[in-house]
Design a protein around this motif. Structure first.
Motif, PDB file in Angstrom:
ATOM      1  N   LEU A  30       1.027  -1.486   0.003  1.00 45.36           N
ATOM      2  CA  LEU A  30      -0.006  -0.095   0.018  1.00 45.36           C
ATOM      3  C   LEU A  30       0.830   1.251  -0.025  1.00 45.36           C
ATOM      4  O   LEU A  30       1.313   1.870   1.182  1.00 45.36           O
ATOM      5  CB  LEU A  30      -0.759   0.029   1.200  1.00 45.36           C
ATOM      6  N   ASP A  31       1.373   1.488  -1.348  1.00 46.21           N
ATOM      7  CA  ASP A  31       2.458   2.660  -1.425  1.00 46.21           C
ATOM      8  C   ASP A  31       1.869   3.983  -1.916  1.00 46.21           C
ATOM      9  O   ASP A  31       2.337   5.004  -2.014  1.00 46.21           O
ATOM     10  CB  ASP A  31       3.412   2.341  -2.277  1.00 46.21           C
ATOM     11  N   GLY A  32       0.438   4.068  -1.879  1.00 49.54           N
ATOM     12  CA  GLY A  32      -0.296   5.058  -2.553  1.00 49.54           C
ATOM     13  C   GLY A  32      -0.515   5.142  -3.983  1.00 49.54           C
ATOM     14  O   GLY A  32      -1.402   6.107  -4.347  1.00 49.54           O
ATOM     15  N   SER A  33      -0.004   4.403  -4.688  1.00 45.07           N
ATOM     16  CA  SER A  33      -0.111   4.332  -6.169  1.00 45.07           C
ATOM     17  C   SER A  33      -1.747   4.093  -6.515  1.00 45.07           C
ATOM     18  O   SER A  33      -1.895   4.487  -7.739  1.00 45.07           O
ATOM     19  CB  SER A  33       0.822   3.193  -6.897  1.00 45.07           C
ATOM     20  N   LYS A  34      -2.634   3.299  -5.724  1.00 51.02           N
ATOM     21  CA  LYS A  34      -3.750   2.989  -6.289  1.00 51.02           C
ATOM     22  C   LYS A  34      -4.743   3.451  -5.175  1.00 51.02           C
ATOM     23  O   LYS A  34      -6.130   3.172  -5.431  1.00 51.02           O
ATOM     24  CB  LYS A  34      -3.825   1.387  -6.168  1.00 51.02           C
ATOM     25  N   VAL A  35      -4.470   4.671  -4.612  1.00 53.28           N
ATOM     26  CA  VAL A  35      -5.374   4.963  -3.716  1.00 53.28           C
ATOM     27  C   VAL A  35      -6.553   5.726  -4.353  1.00 53.28           C
ATOM     28  O   VAL A  35      -7.589   5.629  -4.068  1.00 53.28           O
ATOM     29  CB  VAL A  35      -4.729   6.476  -2.698  1.00 53.28           C
ATOM     30  N   LYS A  36      -6.046   6.413  -5.155  1.00 48.24           N
ATOM     31  CA  LYS A  36      -7.354   7.060  -6.308  1.00 48.24           C
ATOM     32  C   LYS A  36      -8.438   6.361  -6.706  1.00 48.24           C
ATOM     33  O   LYS A  36      -9.598   6.261  -6.744  1.00 48.24           O
ATOM     34  CB  LYS A  36      -6.815   8.314  -7.323  1.00 48.24           C
ATOM     35  N   ALA A  37      -7.845   5.246  -7.445  1.00 41.26           N
ATOM     36  CA  ALA A  37      -8.723   4.233  -7.958  1.00 41.26           C
ATOM     37  C   ALA A  37      -9.338   3.355  -6.945  1.00 41.26           C
ATOM     38  O   ALA A  37     -10.656   3.006  -7.045  1.00 41.26           O
ATOM     39  CB  ALA A  37      -7.684   2.963  -8.758  1.00 41.26           C
ATOM     40  N   PHE A  38      -8.864   3.148  -5.903  1.00 39.06           N
ATOM     41  CA  PHE A  38      -9.319   2.546  -4.667  1.00 39.06           C
ATOM     42  C   PHE A  38     -10.783   3.453  -4.053  1.00 39.06           C
ATOM     43  O   PHE A  38     -11.695   2.693  -3.882  1.00 39.06           O
ATOM     44  CB  PHE A  38      -8.428   2.208  -3.543  1.00 39.06           C
ATOM     45  N   THR A  39     -10.329   4.414  -3.958  1.00 43.67           N
ATOM     46  CA  THR A  39     -11.528   5.380  -3.472  1.00 43.67           C
ATOM     47  C   THR A  39     -12.666   5.457  -4.523  1.00 43.67           C
ATOM     48  O   THR A  39     -13.746   5.413  -4.052  1.00 43.67           O
ATOM     49  CB  THR A  39     -10.862   6.752  -3.231  1.00 43.67           C
ATOM     50  N   GLU A  40     -12.332   5.433  -5.885  1.00 38.72           N
ATOM     51  CA  GLU A  40     -13.309   5.525  -6.901  1.00 38.72           C
ATOM     52  C   GLU A  40     -14.252   4.224  -6.795  1.00 38.72           C
ATOM     53  O   GLU A  40     -15.367   4.307  -6.852  1.00 38.72           O
ATOM     54  CB  GLU A  40     -12.606   5.943  -8.044  1.00 38.72           C
TER      55      GLU A  40
END
Length: 214
Positions: A30-40
């Motif tokens: 969990l390095d932040g690279s997928k935070v936006k996609a995860f939130t969406e």
């Protein structure tokens, strides 16, 4: 099966997301690279359960972002396999949180700064307390060093999380012919990935402590 099964861990790459019906599977770091996609994904209302599968850490900042998205959407969380450090805090944000079924050994390692007392264990990962303990590991703001002289031709390293690899409280569930056996251990970090060297904690049932809810 034993703790040695948890030690067999390959190198984890960046986070990966896979939507399986109403379950969103998250693996990797969990390095932040997928935070936006995860939130969406969670904002869409489609996801009911977030499944963390063999996630071996990440940053405190990313853990907070995943946890906030999970908490705001009210989804359930589940662990299949390993869930370490950043993953553990995201997991605890679920409306309910559980270990997945199957023949795998499930393990979740929650970072701690020092060996917790029995009293601390009783409340440490319940509700708002989980947020407070995560904040303990968040890097200091960049302006904290504003008073220091600026060095020219020097590249300042990015602030690092305060938690240490493999240092924390480890909760495990091992399958047997008679059902799952749950154990809790304190790992001081010197054991590396050989979790059989961790100290077993008595009277630390993950259900009583609120780490598992169903």
């Amino acid at each position: 099966m034993s703790l040695s099964c948890l030690a067999v861990a390959g190198s984890a790459g960046a986070a990966e997301l896979e939507l399986q019906g109403r379950r969103l599977v998250v693996s990797g770091t969990l390095d932040g690279s997928k935070v936006k996609a995860f939130t969406e994904h969670l904002s869409s209302g489609t996801v009911r359960t977030v499944v963390f599968e063999d996630s071996f850490g990440g940053t405190a900042e990313a853990a907070g972002a995943y946890a906030d998205a999970i908490r705001e959407s009210g989804v359930q969380t589940e662990v299949r396999g390993h869930c370490m450090a950043a993953c553990a805090y995201a997991f605890l944000a679920g409306k309910t949180h559980r270990f997945g079924h199957g023949l795998q050994v499930n393990g979740i390692l929650v970072p701690v700064a020092t060996r917790p007392t029995a009293a601390e264990l009783a409340v440490r990962w319940r509700g708002e307390e989980a947020r407070k303990t995560l904040a303990d590991f968040t890097p200091a703001p960049a302006n904290a060093d504003a008073a220091r002289p600026i060095e020219t031709n020097a590249t300042a390293p990015a602030p690092k999380d305060n938690w240490q690899p493999d240092h924390g409280v480890l909760f495990t569930a091992s399958p047997t012919l008679f059902g799952r056996i749950y154990n809790t251990y304190y790992c001081d970090g010197t054991q590396g990935r050989d979790f059989s060297k961790c100290e077993r904690l008595s009277d630390a049932d993950p259900y009583k402590l609120g780490v598992l809810t169903e």
